[in-house]
Design an enzyme around this catalytic site. Structure first.
Site, PDB file in Angstrom:
ATOM      1  N   ASP A 185       0.899  -1.149   0.000  1.00 33.63           N
ATOM      2  CA  ASP A 185       0.000   0.000   0.000  1.00 33.63           C
ATOM      3  C   ASP A 185       0.941   1.203   0.000  1.00 33.63           C
ATOM      4  OD1 ASP A 185      -1.434   2.287   0.915  1.00 33.63           O
ATOM      5  OD2 ASP A 185      -3.044   0.943   1.487  1.00 33.63           O
ATOM      6  N   HIS A 186       1.066   1.862  -1.144  1.00 36.82           N
ATOM      7  CA  HIS A 186       2.156   2.845  -1.239  1.00 36.82           C
ATOM      8  C   HIS A 186       2.014   3.998  -0.246  1.00 36.82           C
ATOM      9  CE1 HIS A 186      -0.498   5.199  -3.921  1.00 36.82           C
ATOM     10  NE2 HIS A 186       0.294   6.211  -3.678  1.00 36.82           N
ATOM     11  N   HIS A 248      -5.710   2.743   1.239  1.00 33.87           N
ATOM     12  CA  HIS A 248      -4.905   3.880   1.713  1.00 33.87           C
ATOM     13  C   HIS A 248      -5.522   4.572   2.936  1.00 33.87           C
ATOM     14  CE1 HIS A 248      -2.955   3.135  -1.983  1.00 33.87           C
ATOM     15  NE2 HIS A 248      -3.693   3.884  -2.749  1.00 33.87           N
TER      16      HIS A 248
HETATM   17  C1  BG6 Z   1      -3.689   4.856  -6.276  1.00 32.96           C
HETATM   18  C2  BG6 Z   1      -5.068   4.926  -6.866  1.00 32.96           C
HETATM   19  O1  BG6 Z   1      -3.584   3.743  -5.432  1.00 32.96           O
HETATM   20  O2  BG6 Z   1      -3.451   6.036  -5.524  1.00 32.96           O
HETATM   21  C3  BG6 Z   1      -5.205   6.148  -7.750  1.00 32.96           C
HETATM   22  O3  BG6 Z   1      -5.324   3.758  -7.637  1.00 32.96           O
HETATM   23  C4  BG6 Z   1      -4.822   7.390  -6.984  1.00 32.96           C
HETATM   24  O4  BG6 Z   1      -6.530   6.272  -8.251  1.00 32.96           O
HETATM   25  C5  BG6 Z   1      -3.471   7.218  -6.301  1.00 32.96           C
HETATM   26  O5  BG6 Z   1      -4.757   8.457  -7.920  1.00 32.96           O
HETATM   27  C6  BG6 Z   1      -3.196   8.389  -5.391  1.00 32.96           C
HETATM   28  O6  BG6 Z   1      -1.885   8.299  -4.894  1.00 32.96           O
HETATM   29  P1  BG6 Z   1      -1.051   9.591  -4.447  1.00 32.96           P
HETATM   30  O7  BG6 Z   1       0.229   9.037  -3.938  1.00 32.96           O
HETATM   31  O8  BG6 Z   1      -0.913  10.443  -5.663  1.00 32.96           O
HETATM   32  O9  BG6 Z   1      -1.892  10.266  -3.389  1.00 32.96           O
END
Ligand code: BG6
Length: 501
Positions: A185-186, A248
């Site tokens: 989960d980045h 997230h």
């Molecule tokens: C991804 C989603 O996991 O996270 C995307 O699939 C979203 O839809 C993105 O745009 C948002 O990530 P960040 O790091 O730009 O907030």
């Protein structure tokens, strides 16, 4: 040369090696780790895909991605040649078990060259429907019985609902042991998200007030200005709740709400997080309406540019019921949080790209100042911003300079960029890839966490799926989302906190 410890020799096999995730995120992250001396002394990266590339073309393709998406676009000189020598392309049909001998041969080759058995990491940067079949074929390799050195990394989405996540966990569980599985989960790799733990558990100041006695409510916002971005195939079946809330946002919420871990052992931290999910109050279907709001953007204007409505985007059904916005009011039924609502919201094509968490404190118990001194009097607030600013701010009342006793809210701010310069922060994928090489699973989701999160949102998903939205599209691009979301929070006497206009 820096003196930090580097991971042991590692081979990374990237399935989806010619795909977008590798191009935009993984390769830039690995290259940055290399520039910062974090890559192992002995390492190899093998991109796996169906497309035709020779090594040279493949490396050129990755360099192109790095020059567009790396946080340090201009620092390739000199180092790229060195780094790229570690990169290979293996063209193979991942559907064919026999082709996997290319992988075992490659590992043997590197073992002979390095004189040691390396970590072998399989990164599945592929469409979710391909994951079970690739995992099964990998599981059939002898290599994967090595619990210490062989690891598999799975990208989100992890399942489509509780049942499919459960089935995927069961399948992976038959092939690998849980310590070998890294579910990404980045958000958990983001600096400021990790800093929530430092703020809470490395300071004696905050924990005593971090509970229902002092906190009135919590808000988590993850708003985006981008729209669908050519992702109809995925997003039509996903929607905002699955795409952002199930993973997230709930992960961030767990970090805000968890009890103090006894140690930073991966399982200890994850136990504490799953306790939060298990304490969250599931909605009955009848309660979904008052606690969750969905939205979909119409056509409109963003910064002078006309944008199509969601239903007019390429690949989207004319009557699509997919939500591009979701807001939910959650409750956590435990001693710390009883009665404190957690409002979360996320959406595409909103007014601002902003990810932040706000803890709104209760009002001061007694107000001794004359009323005219405090027209702008506000309760305390602690905000953790993840984007666009990386900062932590505490709002409190101060006396305005002058003869009158006039109070007004002011902010005390800790800003990462001001403190450390703006090139300090590794990208989330850098942190997470390094953790995989080091075998540290703290920032990855465990099977039970994923299922607990699905379980929580299933009643919302099912209620929405069974009831066609009658008001879609219900918000304009560049707005803060549907009116119903404002109404939901207003019913409790609160308003969404938009940090800057
Ligand atoms: C991804 C989603 O996991 O996270 C995307 O699939 C979203 O839809 C993105 O745009 C948002 O990530 P960040 O790091 O730009 O907030």
């Amino acid at each position: 040369m820096s003196n930090h410890k580097r991971p042991a020799a590692s081979i990374l096999f990237i399935f989806g090696g010619s795909g977008d995730l590798n191009y935009r995120k993984l390769s830039p992250a690995l290259y940055n780790l290399f520039l910062d001396d974090y890559m192992p002394e002995k390492f190899a990266i093998a991109g796996i895909g169906r497309s035709q590339y020779n090594n040279e073309d493949y490396r050129a393709h990755l360099l192109d991605g790095i020059s567009k998406f790396s946080r340090r676009k201009d620092e390739q000189n000199g180092h790229w040649d060195q780094f790229s020598q570690h990169v290979t392309y293996l063209q193979m049909d991942a559907d064919n078990q026999a082709a996997y001998s290319k992988i075992t041969d490659y590992v043997k080759e590197k073992e002979a060259e390095w004189g040691e058995h390396p970590n072998v990491i399989f990164y599945l940067a592929v469409a979710p429907q391909l994951v079970p079949s690739i995992a099964q074929k990998l599981g059939a390799l002898n290599l994967c019985t090595d619990k210490n050195c062989t690891r598999i990394v799975i990208e989100k989405p992890f399942g489509h609902d509780l049942q499919s996540a459960h089935d995927l966990n069961a399948l992976l569980g038959r092939l690998f042991s849980e310590e070998q599985i890294y579910r990404i989960d980045h958000y958990l790799g983001k600096e400021t998200v990790q800093n929530i733990l430092a703020l809470r558990f490395a300071n004696a100041l905050f924990e005593p007030v971090w509970n229902r006695n002092y906190i009135d409510h919590v808000q988590i916002t993850a708003s985006e200005t981008v729209g669908l971005e050519d992702r109809a195939q995925y997003y039509e079946k996903s929607g905002a709740l699955r795409d952002m809330v199930q993973n997230h946002i709930l992960q961030v919420l767990c970090m805000v709400a968890m009890e103090a871990p006894v140690s930073f052992d991966a399982n200890e931290v994850r136990n504490k997080k799953v306790d939060v999910l298990n304490a969250m109050r599931p909605f009955t279907k009848g309660e979904v309406h008052e606690n969750a709001v969905r939205g979909q953007y119409s056509s409109g204007w963003i910064k002078g540019k006309e944008v199509p409505g969601y239903r007019e985007e390429k690949g989207v059904a004319k009557e699509s019921a997919t939500e591009t916005y979701a807001a939910v009011k959650f409750h956590i039924d435990n001693w710390r949080w009883q009665g404190v609502p957690f409002y979360v919201r996320t959406g595409k094509h909103l007014h601002q790209k902003a990810t932040n968490i706000t803890l709104q404190f209760r009002p001061a118990p007694h107000f001794a100042f004359p009323s005219e001194s405090a027209e702008t009097w506000r309760p305390n607030r602690l905000t953790i911003s993840i984007t666009p600013e990386m900062d932590i701010r505490i709002r409190f009342q101060a006396k305005r300079p002058g003869q009158a006793m006039t109070l007004e809210p002011v902010d005390m701010v800790f800003n990462f960029d001001h403190q450390y310069g703006d090139d300090h922060a590794p990208e989330a994928y850098e942190t997470l890839l390094l953790d995989v090489m080091e075998g540290d699973a703290t920032l990855f989701m465990r099977a039970d966490q994923v299922e607990a999160a699905w379980k929580l949102i299933m009643p919302i998903l099912e209620t929405w799926e069974n009831r066609t939205p009658v008001d879609f599209p219900n918000y304009a691009p560049d707005s803060w989302g549907p009116e119903d979301a404002d109404a939901m929070i207003a019913r409790d006497g609160h308003a969404w906190i938009n940090l800057s206009k």
